[in-house]
Write an enzyme that holds these catalytic residues in place. Structure first.
Site, PDB file in Angstrom:
ATOM      1  N   ASP A   9       0.852  -1.173   0.000  1.00 21.43           N
ATOM      2  CA  ASP A   9       0.000   0.000   0.000  1.00 21.43           C
ATOM      3  C   ASP A   9       0.900   1.238   0.000  1.00 21.43           C
ATOM      4  OD1 ASP A   9      -2.431   1.413   0.142  1.00 21.43           O
ATOM      5  OD2 ASP A   9      -2.199   1.643   2.298  1.00 21.43           O
ATOM      6  N   ASP A  11      -0.276   5.026   1.022  1.00 17.30           N
ATOM      7  CA  ASP A  11      -0.536   5.925   2.145  1.00 17.30           C
ATOM      8  C   ASP A  11      -0.515   5.160   3.465  1.00 17.30           C
ATOM      9  OD1 ASP A  11      -1.024   8.355   0.617  1.00 17.30           O
ATOM     10  OD2 ASP A  11      -2.838   7.352  -0.083  1.00 17.30           O
ATOM     11  N   ASP A 205      -1.290  -1.068   5.915  1.00 17.55           N
ATOM     12  CA  ASP A 205      -1.504  -0.439   7.219  1.00 17.55           C
ATOM     13  C   ASP A 205      -2.939  -0.580   7.707  1.00 17.55           C
ATOM     14  OD1 ASP A 205      -2.432   1.474   5.208  1.00 17.55           O
ATOM     15  OD2 ASP A 205      -2.613   2.890   6.874  1.00 17.55           O
TER      16      ASP A 205
END
Length: 266
Positions: A9, A11, A205
């Site tokens: 990922d 961000d 995250d």
């Protein structure tokens, strides 16, 4: 498990609010030096890969256009492979309209096979009304991602999922969502780089998107705590990541740790 390929990922993993997370640049460097295939994934459908590459470069992170995989690209590829029509009404920015155009779609508001909803900062009542009319007329309803809010300097903004809910309420039709947590996006990313799920790991995250989608796609999953999910929240989910780390710096440290024969770990 030997990891030959990586999906990560963007961000909360590599960058946070336009700043590079410590260890991110070195992690990409390690993957490139070892010839390990990887893709940087994002549910954000606003930007083209060229735009994203430039934005990341300004933050100090070197990511090539061919190293990025967005929900817009995954959506356009999915619809092209469906071969169920080539006319689409698209609500979104350049990232989505460009991807759809390059996939061979005619972008129109008349006699459409699909209504495709993506992220935009300029949702209009007229566009939403057109989408409702076309879906009521038989167009298939597609959304790039399910995120209901997005960040801004002034606080959360309504995002794709929120607008999709409005259209669903007016049409009684739920969209097919291509982006995370649909493992479809991960499978298309694997196909993009010619990787196999058994030797690929997902770095994310968010337990509710990155980790569950990676798990359902058959990947090893590494959760970093530098983004959305906190350590105390991990136990609230009925599934587990393969590993939990504070940030990508921990993964860098692990990869650079000498193995029994003195070489760096793979």
């Amino acid at each position: 498990m030997t990891t030959n390929s990586w999906l990560t990922d963007m961000d909360g993993v590599l960058v946070r609010e336009e700043s590079v997370i410590p260890g991110a640049a070195r992690l990409l460097e390690i993957w490139r030096d070892r010839g390990q295939k990887f893709l940087v994934l994002t549910n954000n459908s606003i930007y083209t890969p060229r735009d994203l590459s430039a934005r990341l470069a300004r933050s100090g992170l070197k990511v090539g256009e061919n190293e990025l995989w967005t929900s817009a690209l995954a959506t356009a590829e999915f619809l092209r492979d469906q071969a169920a029509g080539h006319r689409a009404y698209v609500i979104g920015e350049a990232g989505l309209t460009t991807a759809m155009h390059e996939a061979g779609f005619v972008l129109t508001d008349n006699d459409c096979d699909y209504v495709v909803l993506g992220e935009t900062r300029t949702y209009s009542f007229e566009a939403i009304a057109t989408a409702v009319r076309l879906i009521e007329g038989g167009a298939r309803f597609i959304a790039t991602n399910p995120d209901t809010t997005g960040p801004s300097p002034h606080g959360p903004l309504p995002a794709t999922g929120a607008v999709a809910a409005m259209i669903s309420a007016a049409t009684a039709r739920q969209p097919y969502i291509v982006g995370k947590p649909n493992p479809m996006m991960f499978r298309s990313a694997l196909n993009r780089i010619g990787a196999h799920s058994e030797t690929t790991a997902m770095l994310g995250d968010r337990m509710d998107t990155d980790i569950i989608a990676g798990m359902e796609a058959g990947l090893a999953t590494l959760l970093v705590l530098s983004g959305v999910t906190r350590r105390d929240q991990v136990e609230t989910f009925p599934f587990r990541p393969s590993a939990v780390m504070e940030s990508v710096q921990d993964l860098v440290n692990l990869l650079e740790m000498p193995g029994p024969d003195g070489s760096e770990k793979g």
